[in-house]
Write a protein that holds these residues in place. Structure first.
Motif, PDB file in Angstrom:
ATOM      1  N   SER A 135       0.905  -1.011   0.054  1.00  0.00           N
ATOM      2  CA  SER A 135       0.043  -0.017   0.034  1.00  0.00           C
ATOM      3  C   SER A 135       0.893   1.285  -0.144  1.00  0.00           C
ATOM      4  O   SER A 135       1.749   1.159   0.641  1.00  0.00           O
ATOM      5  N   PRO A 136       0.541   2.273  -0.907  1.00  0.00           N
ATOM      6  CA  PRO A 136       1.079   3.431  -0.853  1.00  0.00           C
ATOM      7  C   PRO A 136       0.746   4.098   0.728  1.00  0.00           C
ATOM      8  O   PRO A 136       1.602   5.234   0.953  1.00  0.00           O
ATOM      9  N   SER A 137      -0.318   4.002   1.126  1.00  0.00           N
ATOM     10  CA  SER A 137      -0.644   4.706   2.492  1.00  0.00           C
ATOM     11  C   SER A 137      -0.219   3.890   3.599  1.00  0.00           C
ATOM     12  O   SER A 137      -0.934   3.347   4.280  1.00  0.00           O
ATOM     13  N   THR A 138       1.066   3.783   3.835  1.00  0.00           N
ATOM     14  CA  THR A 138       1.670   3.245   4.589  1.00  0.00           C
ATOM     15  C   THR A 138       1.396   3.771   6.117  1.00  0.00           C
ATOM     16  O   THR A 138       1.376   4.722   6.473  1.00  0.00           O
ATOM     17  N   ILE A 155       5.385  10.620  -3.063  1.00  0.00           N
ATOM     18  CA  ILE A 155       4.955   9.072  -2.645  1.00  0.00           C
ATOM     19  C   ILE A 155       6.369   8.382  -2.149  1.00  0.00           C
ATOM     20  O   ILE A 155       6.161   7.458  -1.586  1.00  0.00           O
ATOM     21  N   SER A 167       6.827   8.871   1.323  1.00  0.00           N
ATOM     22  CA  SER A 167       5.779   8.379   2.285  1.00  0.00           C
ATOM     23  C   SER A 167       6.239   7.024   2.756  1.00  0.00           C
ATOM     24  O   SER A 167       5.030   6.435   3.412  1.00  0.00           O
ATOM     25  N   ALA A 195       6.090   3.860   0.982  1.00  0.00           N
ATOM     26  CA  ALA A 195       5.357   3.199   0.310  1.00  0.00           C
ATOM     27  C   ALA A 195       5.611   1.626   0.317  1.00  0.00           C
ATOM     28  O   ALA A 195       6.884   1.331   0.058  1.00  0.00           O
ATOM     29  N   TRP A 196       4.742   0.910   0.522  1.00  0.00           N
ATOM     30  CA  TRP A 196       4.820  -0.710   0.241  1.00  0.00           C
ATOM     31  C   TRP A 196       6.057  -1.061   0.822  1.00  0.00           C
ATOM     32  O   TRP A 196       6.926  -1.831   0.674  1.00  0.00           O
ATOM     33  N   ASP A 229      11.445  -0.148   2.064  1.00  0.00           N
ATOM     34  CA  ASP A 229      10.457  -0.066   1.136  1.00  0.00           C
ATOM     35  C   ASP A 229      10.627   0.117  -0.381  1.00  0.00           C
ATOM     36  O   ASP A 229      11.464  -0.336  -0.781  1.00  0.00           O
TER      37      ASP A 229
END
Length: 716
Positions: free
Chosen positions: A321-324, A353, A356, A358-359, A377
């Protein structure tokens, strides 16, 4: 790096128990691709060089799928990547040292990081499982007794998928804490494997009953830290199995998660598991499973770590998910605190991103520094030195980790020494030189693309450029032009919808005229700088992209009306500004995937074509006839650069094979009559070299862009 699909040869592997393995020394398994003796193919002997190739400073940009901290030695940290190999942390220089750069092109599949494990009682011993795709050549396991400086190949060859689905979970390779001669490896296709003699021999564990999902297999193995003989293994899609006799017999744990991502245990023996379906975080203690998911979230969890000094302190992170989100518990998961974060990025161009986290793949407590936690990440490596602060400050440590995949390189006669077109991070005008990070991507001063596939400039006015690219994630593609050498960009006024541009060539005299080849479709051209487009006649449909690095298209460097194209066995030419092409020469039979067509700087009608194992060819009559360059046994990549002082002959660089000199990277100052080896046998640049460019401003400066180790440069 993101999942890169390539066309490869299917390998059939014999998977039988291996007996009597004789370890092979590193110098044997990583075959030298360079012959140090410098001899000329014809003419006089050339000068020897031992100049080392260096990475162009970019700053990460690839998926780091695991991080490993040794419990006995401070700052002994390893990372694995999906397409860029393995690295070790250098605390003095605050940088990552690549450990697998000696693999040559013939062993490029070993740059895929499937797994890593160290000997928990000996800081010098580390193992890696290396292999990129299960359908490519088989992977293998290597052992090092000097922290990765040299490697010994072990006799276990299995399909591996370091750049395939679920590469962010794990860990597949594990060394027994109580008897470090015992190693277990969970494969993607062929079950569980065991060595009882520190990797010398391996046998398949036929007693393992799990039935994991195809091509994902056994994703994680974990030896308990307190109970000798206790080991867990994840059969992905089936559940978690355990053994109490060091892997001799196995039984499924009733009620275990079906889709586990990662497992961890603390000093008290409690097993923690993150999952992608069902309860996101669970624990197993005294034979009972408990759902301890933070906020009762239904999101996928992946990253997981238990503090070695405190078995009740746990960190978990959302995955895929990019919204970690990151959560911390100090009471064994009874309650959770959402970790608020502040980002301290050391790479100026990193996008929102990328900052953030992400992933997230892995998150790990540092066993030697209280409060320090590392995570990896989709783009790099982060660290905080105090997890208890609010908010937690995370700093990315990218120096030395270069994993970006390259699509295009250009070095114009004016402006920047280098412009690069890249996968996932657009590309750069390298405004700070080659050893410092660029300030911005192309998108920082113009349209922002996920990928830039090709860049071209106008020979008459080299500050005028065009690039083409777009966004795979939403299938939108276009291009942009620049009038200041790539400092700023203006998006094309129009571009056909749902068409992926592959290569672009600009007229030598008119920057408003350029030709663009299309993935799987008919080429197009513009005569008004991209305001309107017309179909090109006479060319075959372009190869499917974006993962194709054939360089088929070029403009004549003097005649603004002439363009050239190569495909299959034919050279095509246009003399009407790209409106129509016709075959001018055939057959010139080569390999469609690995070929390059280039035009000689400053010479009208001189065309060169490299055809990999078929050699290197030259035409001096605008493609009507070709002669083969004698002694070039393999021409994988080539480029023209600035002539040496006192000469008007462009420098010719070749990644290939020269008769009597072997494989390597070479320089010729006389159009291929004699050659100098400028390669480094310790650093053969074997990780899918994709594109090559040479400086038109500085003699002796050449670049190679790779499929997972960024961009290299050599300067005389």
């Amino acid at each position: 790096m993101r999942w890169i699909k390539r066309t490869v040869t299917i390998a059939i592997v014999s998977l039988t128990a291996v007996i009597g393995c004789q370890p092979i020394k590193s110098s044997s398994i990583v075959n030298s691709t360079f012959n140090q003796a410098e001899v000329a193919v014809s003419g006089t002997q050339q000068t020897t060089t031992s100049q080392r190739w260096n990475n162009v400073a970019l700053g990460g940009g690839g998926y780091v799928t695991g991080i490993y901290l040794h419990p006995l030695e401070k700052d002994l940290v390893y990372i694995k990547t999906d397409v860029g190999g393995f690295y070790r942390w250098n605390s003095q220089s605050q940088s990552w040292m690549p450990l697998t750069d000696r693999f040559p092109l013939s062993q490029r599949h070993y740059y895929g990081g499937e797994a890593l494990a160290f000997d928990p009682k000996n800081p010098h011993i580390v193992y890696i499982a290396a292999g990129t795709y299960v359908w490519d050549k088989p992977g293998t396991i290597f052992k090092s007794t000097d922290k990765g400086q040299t490697w010994t190949k072990l006799n276990i060859d299995l399909p591996m998928g370091g750049n395939q689905d679920k590469r962010w979970v794990g860990e597949r390779l594990a060394v027994n804490l109580f008897n470090t001669n015992v190693i277990l490896f969970g494969s993607r296709q062929n079950g569980l494997w065991k060595s009882s003699n520190a990797g010398r021999t391996w046998s398949k564990v036929t007693s393992f009953p799990g039935t994991p999902k195809k091509d994902i297999g056994i994703t994680a193995i974990l030896f308990d830290k307190q109970m000798p003989g206790l080991v867990y293994a994840v059969a992905y899609g089936d559940g978690i199995y355990k053994s109490t006799d060091t892997g001799v017999t196995w039984s499924k744990i009733e009620g275990s998660p079906q889709w586990p991502r990662r497992m961890a245990t603390g000093r008290n023996g409690t097993l923690y598991v993150t999952s992608g379906k069902g309860p996101g975080v669970t624990k197993y203690a005294n034979g009972v499973w408990s759902n301890i998911t933070p906020e009762n979230s239904q999101a996928m969890f992946n990253g997981l770590s238990v503090n070695p000094a405190n078995p009740d302190e746990i960190v978990v992170a959302l995955g895929e998910s990019p919204s970690t989100k990151i959560y911390r518990s100090v009471d064994a998961g009874s309650t959770w605190i959402l970790v608020k974060r502040t980002i301290d990025s050391t790479v100026p161009w990193w996008t929102k991103i990328m900052r953030s986290q992400a992933w997230i793949s892995a998150i790990e407590f540092d066993p030697k520094v209280t409060g320090r936690v590392w995570l990896t990440d989709w783009y790099g490596i982060w660290r905080t030195d105090d997890l208890k602060t609010n908010p937690v400050v995370w700093t990315n440590y990218q120096k030395g980790h270069e994993e970006i995949v390259t699509f295009a390189l250009v070095s114009p006669p004016k402006g920047a020494l280098l412009l690069s077109g890249l996968a996932d991070v657009d590309g750069f005008y390298h405004n700070n030189g080659l050893d410092s990070y660029p300030d911005k991507t192309f998108g920082g001063n113009g349209p922002d693309f996920q990928d830039t596939y090709s860049i071209a400039y106008n020979e008459k006015d080299p500050l005028k450029l065009v690039r083409v690219g777009g966004n795979r994630w939403n299938n939108s593609y276009s291009g942009a032009t620049s009038t200041d050498g790539g400092l700023t960009w203006q998006k094309l006024a129009s571009f056909p919808t749902n068409k992926m541009p592959m290569r672009v060539a600009m007229s030598a005299t008119d920057p408003n005229v350029f030709v663009v080849t299309i993935s799987g479709g008919q080429a197009i051209r513009t005569t008004d700088g991209g305001a309107t487009w017309q179909p090109v006649s006479g060319l075959p449909n372009g190869p499917r992209g974006p993962w194709n690095w054939s360089q088929s298209l070029a403009a004549d460097t003097v005649d603004g009306n002439t363009f050239y194209y190569y495909w299959n066995d034919s050279v095509y030419r246009s003399t009407d500004k790209g409106a129509s092409f016709s075959v001018v020469y055939k057959p010139l039979v080569g390999e469609n995937r690995w070929h390059s067509l280039r035009t000689m700087p400053g010479v009208k009608g001189e065309v060169w074509v490299s055809l990999d194992e078929k050699g290197l060819y030259r035409s001096t009559d605008a493609g009507k006839s070709f002669s083969q360059i004698s002694g070039v046994e393999k021409a994988y990549l080539f480029a023209f650069g600035k002539p040496q002082q006192g000469s008007t002959i462009p420098a010719l660089y070749l990644y290939g094979k020269i008769a009597g000199m072997g494989e390597g990277i070479f320089l010729s100052l006389d159009r291929g009559k004699t050659w100098t080896n400028i390669g480094d046998r310790h650093q053969p640049i074997g990780n899918n070299p994709q594109v090559m460019a040479a400086s038109k401003q500085q003699f002796g400066l050449v670049f190679i862009g790779t499929g997972g180790r960024g961009i290299y440069y050599y300067s005389k």
